[in-house]
Scaffold this motif. Structure first.
Motif, mmCIF file in Angstrom:
data_model
loop_
_atom_site.group_PDB
_atom_site.id
_atom_site.type_symbol
_atom_site.label_atom_id
_atom_site.label_comp_id
_atom_site.label_asym_id
_atom_site.label_seq_id
_atom_site.Cartn_x
_atom_site.Cartn_y
_atom_site.Cartn_z
ATOM 1 N N GLU A 1 0.859 -1.190 0.000
ATOM 2 C CA GLU A 1 0.000 0.000 0.000
ATOM 3 C C GLU A 1 0.890 1.233 0.000
ATOM 4 N N LEU A 2 1.131 1.798 -1.160
ATOM 5 C CA LEU A 2 2.079 2.901 -1.310
ATOM 6 C C LEU A 2 1.389 4.239 -1.086
ATOM 7 N N ASN A 3 2.133 5.174 -0.508
ATOM 8 C CA ASN A 3 1.667 6.552 -0.379
ATOM 9 C C ASN A 3 2.692 7.480 -1.025
ATOM 10 N N SER A 4 2.472 8.769 -0.910
ATOM 11 C CA SER A 4 3.364 9.728 -1.570
ATOM 12 C C SER A 4 4.789 9.650 -1.035
ATOM 13 N N TYR A 5 4.960 9.227 0.221
ATOM 14 C CA TYR A 5 6.306 9.109 0.800
ATOM 15 C C TYR A 5 6.976 7.800 0.393
ATOM 16 N N SER A 6 6.249 6.693 0.512
ATOM 17 C CA SER A 6 6.845 5.389 0.206
ATOM 18 C C SER A 6 7.144 5.224 -1.276
ATOM 19 N N LYS A 7 6.454 5.981 -2.149
ATOM 20 C CA LYS A 7 6.752 5.900 -3.574
ATOM 21 C C LYS A 7 8.139 6.444 -3.892
ATOM 22 N N MET A 8 8.696 7.257 -3.002
ATOM 23 C CA MET A 8 10.018 7.850 -3.238
ATOM 24 C C MET A 8 11.148 7.027 -2.624
ATOM 25 N N ARG A 9 10.827 5.977 -1.907
ATOM 26 C CA ARG A 9 11.851 5.180 -1.233
ATOM 27 C C ARG A 9 12.411 4.114 -2.170
#
Length: 775
Positions: A553-561
């Motif tokens: 479940e990706l969010n705007s922060y985890s998409k950048m990791r």
């Protein structure tokens, strides 16, 4: 017949002398009757207990029954609960309906007895029956459910407000409502007052303890300490090497104890760099450590003499060029160690202006180089405008770093405050850096950046014909040497994962498909739920040990990791798909395996990692058949796979062009992958042909060094998530002096740089000369 009144008078308590009329019955001239309860008129049609009484009293027996019936009835207790009253007080004692009509209010006319307890206030509905046979009327009972819901909602809101207004909350002030902001400010002020009182209390306690139990260190005891350190010096030399940082630190402290005047010491360059690293983290902590006299450290003014040898400013500087040459020791290193990669990226900064008292200028405006600045001014002046264009505040900082391909050099070279950068503006900046680096003696072999639109435009400016632009001629090189363009592999693996995540999942903007099979994110979700989900019955070992819900479940922060993307596109996930052996996930398994191998080939960091992780793809590139085999895989397997996928998408003629695009990765990602692979293959083969080049590490061509720079800037002073232009350039100057001793950020979008043995550099650091003030 005149008016007839019957009243019931009660005392609230034994100590209360005043009497109050609780119930009253009035017989009017027309023989109609009315009842008042605590001053509130009772409506006969709405009171179920008196619905059987006739409208007019015609006989004495009927009057007697009416009075006795009213006397026997109880007054409705309404809702005297304390938590409901707190909610009512928060609403100023009145409840309104959605149509703004009053439906309930606080009634404090007379105390109410409920469950053997006396309540001075209660919450009454407008439609309350007033007199009941039990404790509470039906209307108040029904409204009680509404009160419970309103109270739960109020508690949630209070909890949310308390969390936002708490001292430990990280919510920015601009996202808080006015009451929350005021409450947090009050709490912070109280916390500051309490901390100051605690500091004063601890100071007084330490002073008293020192006076009562302190021991004065005499010269004899100080000599004993020196003697102990001298005796233990042999053990230190046996434990650590003579050129180790621990041994240097011990010898420096021992030398300081022998000196009568500590100003006579000549600090070792590694000690200066280590102290700068500590001071960058927290100036207050460094001051406290130095003031404790536990260790003897250089003063903050001495550290400033080292960092201010070059004036911190934006743009190019000859002083920074000299500092780079000194750091790389350019005059004494062999030619193969002069190969460098120019890495650049943008970071968000705070829009702020700072007055520089030395240059008498405001720092914080956009400055994108002399040529670009003059062109922008000329463009703004040539356009018809009624009002003059005001200088623009910088919102981003474009940073260039010099990364050694055959060495561990990582040097913050130059920074430009900017707002939006175009490809033509980037062109002059990049080639300005290359020209100055080539003049200093470096050999710029590659330029690394992410897949931003301005970066792609910059690469297209070097295009000749319709071919893919992944290299160009370096006009500033002394020999015939190309310049390769690299799109950061870490950024590419994130965009590949994001395209997969949007395929039948998240934003549903993709429908990845090849050879008639879907490459769906739902395949990974089903795999996770089967082996790691809450309904999974498997205990102990799992075939997906690293996968967590944040991977799915990706969010705007985890998409950048990057780490989450690399762990999803890994051999472990591919083997899990193979273990399931579903015919619908064969292409998904193939997709994961191919991009896992691609990322491993572009992420070789040292000469031992491939042995520890048992992954041959992480081995360094040596001039042997195995290296050539891996390069051929990129050329003969990986690139044809992308071509095959794109050809399949365009072959679906029954679909529109917009639908065909959704079947494959985005065009920007495909272009970045092709540029990187073509440039990397030729770059490795070029380097392995150079004399004295033993191996090549592909991770030297990534953006990890500039991501680490941004992490160190945010870590400055404990917490500086959004630095301004002034603090960014001063922090970059301090990091240039610290070099490899700079403490790595614990959190960031790149892997920590593991340094087993700190490279000891004995060369003296340049220091600013102090000008004595004449009287």
């Amino acid at each position: 017949m005149q008016f007839v009144h019957f009243c019931k008078i009660e005392h609230g308590s034994s100590n209360q002398t005043a009497a109050t009329v609780t119930k009253s019955v009035t017989i009017n001239e027309d023989l109609s009757w009315s009842v008042n309860v605590h001053g509130h008129k009772l409506i006969a049609g709405k009171c179920n207990a008196l619905c059987c009484v006739k409208d007019k009293i015609t006989t004495k027996a009927a009057l007697s029954r009416l009075v006795h019936q009213i006397d026997s009835l109880s007054v409705c207790s309404r809702n005297p609960d304390s938590h409901f009253l707190e909610l009512a007080d928060a609403r100023k004692g009145i409840f309104h309906s959605p149509s703004k009509n009053m439906v309930a209010f606080i009634d404090s006319f007379f105390p109410v007895m409920f469950e053997d307890e006396m309540y001075s206030r209660t919450l009454r509905c407008n439609e309350c029956e007033l007199l009941v046979t039990n404790n509470r009327c039906d209307t108040c009972k029904q409204y009680r459910c509404t009160l419970r819901a309103l109270h739960s909602q109020w508690l949630r809101q209070q909890k949310k407000t308390a969390n936002h207004a708490s001292i430990s909350s990280h919510t920015n002030f601009r996202y808080l409502k006015t009451p929350e902001r005021q409450q947090r400010i009050r709490r912070l002020r109280n916390e500051i007052v309490n901390k100051r009182k605690e500091v004063e209390r601890l100071k007084s306690y330490v002073n008293v303890a020192t006076e009562q139990h302190g021991i004065y260190i005499e010269e004899a005891l100080e000599k004993d300490i020196k003697q102990i350190m001298e005796e233990k010096s042999n053990e230190i030399r046996k434990t650590y090497q003579a050129d180790s940082f621990q041994c240097i630190f011990w010898n420096q402290q021992l030398e300081l104890l022998k000196l009568k005047d500590k100003r006579q010491i000549r600090w070792h360059p590694m000690i200066i760099r280590w102290c700068l690293s500590l001071k960058l983290l927290s100036s207050a902590s460094y001051h406290a450590l130095r003031s404790s006299n536990l260790v003897i450290l250089p003063s903050e003014r001495t550290l400033r003499d080292y960092t201010n040898i070059v004036k911190a400013k934006t743009g190019f500087s000859t002083g920074i060029d000299a500092q780079l040459c000194h750091e790389a020791n350019i005059d004494s290193i062999p030619d193969h160690e002069k190969y460098v990669c120019l890495v650049f990226d943008e970071v968000k900064i705070k829009e702020d202006l700072v007055f520089d008292k030395h240059s008498l200028e405001l720092v914080g405006f956009v400055q994108i180089g002399d040529i670009n600045t003059h062109l922008s001014k000329f463009e703004s002046c040539s356009m018809p405008q009624k009002t003059p264009v005001a200088p623009q505040l910088a919102t981003h900082m474009l940073s260039f770093m010099v990364s050694g391909i055959m060495t561990d050099l990582q040097f913050p070279y130059v920074s430009f405050p900017c707002s939006t950068i175009s490809g033509d503006q980037l062109y002059s900046m990049v080639w300005g850096c290359i020209r100055r680096l080539e003049t200093c003696g470096f050999k710029v072999l590659a330029v690394t950046c992410d897949g931003a639109s301005s970066n792609r435009t910059f690469m297209k400016l070097h295009q000749s014909g319709d071919n893919l632009t992944y290299k160009t001629i370096n006009p500033y090189a002394n020999e015939d040497r190309p310049l390769f363009f690299i799109s950061d592999p870490s950024h590419l693996i994130k965009t590949v994962r994001n395209c997969w995540a949007n395929s039948y999942g998240h934003s549903y903007t993709r429908k990845l498909k090849i050879n008639g099979q879907d490459i769906s994110w739902q395949h990974l979700v089903d795999l996770y739920k089967a082996h790691r989900g809450p309904d999974c019955a498997t205990l102990g070992l799992s075939i997906l040990p690293k996968l967590k819900w944040e991977h799915i479940e990706l969010n705007s922060y985890s998409k950048m990791r990057v780490d989450l993307a690399a762990q999803v596109l890994s051999t472990t996930v591919a083997e899990a798909f193979a273990y399931e052996n579903s015919p619908h996930t064969k292409e998904t398994e193939r997709f994961v395996r191919i991009f896992d191998k691609f990322f491993d080939l572009m992420n070789t960091r040292n000469t031992k990692e491939f042995v520890l992780k048992r992954k041959p793809n992480l081995a360094p590139y040596i001039n042997n058949p195995e290296t050539e085999e891996r390069l051929k895989w990129l050329q003969d397997v990986f690139l044809p796979y992308l071509d095959e996928w794109e050809a399949y998408a365009h072959a679906q003629e029954h679909l529109s062009s917009a639908e065909q695009i959704k079947l494959c990765l985005s065009q920007e990602t495909l272009q970045g992958l092709r540029i990187t692979v073509h440039a990397f293959i030729e770059l490795v083969r070029y380097l392995l042909k150079q004399p004295r080049v033993v191996y090549v590490l592909s991770a030297k061509l990534s953006q990890d060094c500039v991501e680490s720079l941004f992490g160190k800037q945010r870590m400055r002073g404990g917490y500086c998530e959004n630095p301004n232009v002034s603090s960014f350039i001063s922090g970059a100057q301090s990091l240039r002096v610290q070099s490899s001793t700079a403490i790595q950020p614990r959190r960031g979008n790149c892997r920590l740089r593991v340094v087993d043995d700190v490279c000891i550099d004995d060369r003296p650091l340049p220091k600013r000369k102090r000008i004595s003030k004449k009287k």
